[in-house]
Write an enzyme that holds these catalytic residues in place. Structure first.
Site, PDB file in Angstrom:
ATOM      1  N   HIS A  69      85.762  60.604  61.370  1.00 33.02           N
ATOM      2  CA  HIS A  69      84.443  60.702  62.006  1.00 33.02           C
ATOM      3  C   HIS A  69      83.552  61.769  61.366  1.00 33.02           C
ATOM      4  O   HIS A  69      82.344  61.625  61.316  1.00 33.02           O
ATOM      5  CB  HIS A  69      84.585  60.963  63.512  1.00 33.02           C
ATOM      6  CG  HIS A  69      85.184  62.286  63.868  1.00 33.02           C
ATOM      7  ND1 HIS A  69      86.537  62.525  63.775  1.00 33.02           N
ATOM      8  CD2 HIS A  69      84.634  63.446  64.315  1.00 33.02           C
ATOM      9  CE1 HIS A  69      86.797  63.769  64.157  1.00 33.02           C
ATOM     10  NE2 HIS A  69      85.651  64.349  64.475  1.00 33.02           N
ATOM     11  N   ASP A  70      84.138  62.840  60.854  1.00 35.11           N
ATOM     12  CA  ASP A  70      83.348  63.926  60.268  1.00 35.11           C
ATOM     13  C   ASP A  70      83.491  64.013  58.753  1.00 35.11           C
ATOM     14  O   ASP A  70      83.246  65.071  58.168  1.00 35.11           O
ATOM     15  CB  ASP A  70      83.763  65.264  60.890  1.00 35.11           C
ATOM     16  CG  ASP A  70      83.008  65.579  62.169  1.00 35.11           C
ATOM     17  OD1 ASP A  70      81.947  64.962  62.415  1.00 35.11           O
ATOM     18  OD2 ASP A  70      83.469  66.446  62.927  1.00 35.11           O
ATOM     19  N   LYS A  73      80.985  65.819  56.445  1.00 26.97           N
ATOM     20  CA  LYS A  73      80.873  67.277  56.333  1.00 26.97           C
ATOM     21  C   LYS A  73      81.263  67.777  54.948  1.00 26.97           C
ATOM     22  O   LYS A  73      80.991  68.918  54.600  1.00 26.97           O
ATOM     23  CB  LYS A  73      81.729  67.964  57.408  1.00 26.97           C
ATOM     24  CG  LYS A  73      81.113  67.907  58.794  1.00 26.97           C
ATOM     25  CD  LYS A  73      81.945  68.676  59.802  1.00 26.97           C
ATOM     26  CE  LYS A  73      81.310  68.652  61.181  1.00 26.97           C
ATOM     27  NZ  LYS A  73      82.147  69.364  62.186  1.00 26.97           N
ATOM     28  N   HIS A  98      75.382  65.312  58.247  1.00 25.52           N
ATOM     29  CA  HIS A  98      76.763  64.916  57.941  1.00 25.52           C
ATOM     30  C   HIS A  98      77.075  63.491  58.419  1.00 25.52           C
ATOM     31  O   HIS A  98      77.920  62.821  57.840  1.00 25.52           O
ATOM     32  CB  HIS A  98      77.773  65.917  58.520  1.00 25.52           C
ATOM     33  CG  HIS A  98      78.092  65.740  59.966  1.00 25.52           C
ATOM     34  ND1 HIS A  98      77.331  66.293  60.974  1.00 25.52           N
ATOM     35  CD2 HIS A  98      79.106  65.076  60.590  1.00 25.52           C
ATOM     36  CE1 HIS A  98      77.851  65.983  62.136  1.00 25.52           C
ATOM     37  NE2 HIS A  98      78.933  65.240  61.941  1.00 25.52           N
ATOM     38  N   HIS A 124      78.669  58.783  66.221  1.00 22.46           N
ATOM     39  CA  HIS A 124      79.391  59.595  67.206  1.00 22.46           C
ATOM     40  C   HIS A 124      78.585  60.777  67.749  1.00 22.46           C
ATOM     41  O   HIS A 124      79.031  61.445  68.681  1.00 22.46           O
ATOM     42  CB  HIS A 124      80.750  60.054  66.658  1.00 22.46           C
ATOM     43  CG  HIS A 124      80.698  61.140  65.622  1.00 22.46           C
ATOM     44  ND1 HIS A 124      80.367  60.897  64.317  1.00 22.46           N
ATOM     45  CD2 HIS A 124      80.964  62.458  65.701  1.00 22.46           C
ATOM     46  CE1 HIS A 124      80.429  62.020  63.628  1.00 22.46           C
ATOM     47  NE2 HIS A 124      80.784  62.988  64.445  1.00 22.46           N
ATOM     48  N   HIS A 125      77.386  61.018  67.196  1.00 24.66           N
ATOM     49  CA  HIS A 125      76.500  62.026  67.782  1.00 24.66           C
ATOM     50  C   HIS A 125      75.269  61.402  68.441  1.00 24.66           C
ATOM     51  O   HIS A 125      74.351  62.128  68.846  1.00 24.66           O
ATOM     52  CB  HIS A 125      76.083  63.058  66.734  1.00 24.66           C
ATOM     53  CG  HIS A 125      77.161  64.048  66.403  1.00 24.66           C
ATOM     54  ND1 HIS A 125      77.648  64.949  67.336  1.00 24.66           N
ATOM     55  CD2 HIS A 125      77.864  64.272  65.259  1.00 24.66           C
ATOM     56  CE1 HIS A 125      78.590  65.696  66.771  1.00 24.66           C
ATOM     57  NE2 HIS A 125      78.742  65.302  65.524  1.00 24.66           N
ATOM     58  N   ASP A 153      85.700  63.277  70.555  1.00 25.64           N
ATOM     59  CA  ASP A 153      85.357  64.428  69.711  1.00 25.64           C
ATOM     60  C   ASP A 153      84.891  65.612  70.542  1.00 25.64           C
ATOM     61  O   ASP A 153      85.309  66.757  70.316  1.00 25.64           O
ATOM     62  CB  ASP A 153      84.273  64.006  68.717  1.00 25.64           C
ATOM     63  CG  ASP A 153      83.964  65.088  67.700  1.00 25.64           C
ATOM     64  OD1 ASP A 153      84.897  65.805  67.280  1.00 25.64           O
ATOM     65  OD2 ASP A 153      82.794  65.215  67.302  1.00 25.64           O
TER      66      ASP A 153
END
Length: 210
Positions: A69-70, A73, A98, A124-125, A153
């Site tokens: 998911h990240d 970054k 990101h 996801h954000h 998360d």
């Protein structure tokens, strides 16, 4: 021949899982978080998908995909990722990129698992009420995997130590997530999460950081 093909398929699945876990763990190491974080997020996502009645294949895919998911970054500057205090406006705008960088990395074909990973990376954000980023999506405009991973998360991030904060207690984390139902989170998924909170807490405690 059939038996040998099954063995090969199982080996390929094991290799795929290993690659996803290594990639996710490497990214978390870069951001000074632990590989346990991505494993836990995958396990929470798998459980929440099961509670939502999704097919076994979907649940297994999201367990792996959520570990990336990240991944975006990797394109964020170290001085922003590792900053101990609050980010300023420009730093925050850079950090928010990101999710787009994650989409760019993962949006590479029509493989079901990679496609799911790309969707949750960019979604996801996002927030249920449309106040999230990067696209201000709301409700079911946000992919299901994005909505599931959002809860997973945030739960793990609140429970865990970060360079900018101390770990929250499980009880405080539960209160915060419940309070965010219908604003940050899909209310149906949030209700399932709260009703089965002890199962998610067990995953956290069984996979706690060393």
């Amino acid at each position: 021949l059939c038996y040998e093909n099954l063995l090969l398929l199982n080996k390929l699945k094991e290799t795929q899982e290993l690659v996803f876990t290594i990639l996710g763990g490497t990214m978390e190491s870069h951001s000074k978080e632990t590989g346990k974080h991505v494993v836990r997020v995958g396990l929470y996502s798998n459980l929440l998908a099961k509670l939502n009645g999704e097919k076994d294949s979907y649940c297994e895919n999201i367990r792996l995909a959520a570990q990336l998911h990240d991944v975006g970054k990797v394109g964020v500057l170290d001085n922003i990722l590792h900053k101990k205090g609050p980010l300023d406006k420009d730093e925050w705008e850079e950090m928010k990129l990101h999710v787009i960088k994650g989409w760019d990395i993962l949006n590479i074909g029509d493989d079901t698992l990679i496609t799911m990973a790309s969707h949750l990376a960019i979604d996801h954000h996002e927030k249920w009420d449309g106040s999230g980023y990067p696209n201000g999506k709301k409700h079911k405009e946000i992919s299901l995997e994005g909505r599931i991973t959002a809860i997973a998360d945030v739960f793990d991030a609140l429970c865990s130590v970060r360079c900018y904060k101390k770990a929250w207690t499980l009880s405080d984390t539960k209160i915060e997530i419940k309070k965010s139902s219908g604003s940050h989170f899909d209310p149906k998924l949030c209700e399932l999460f709260i009703e089965n909170f002890t199962l998610f807490a067990d995953i956290y405690q069984q996979n706690i950081d060393p």
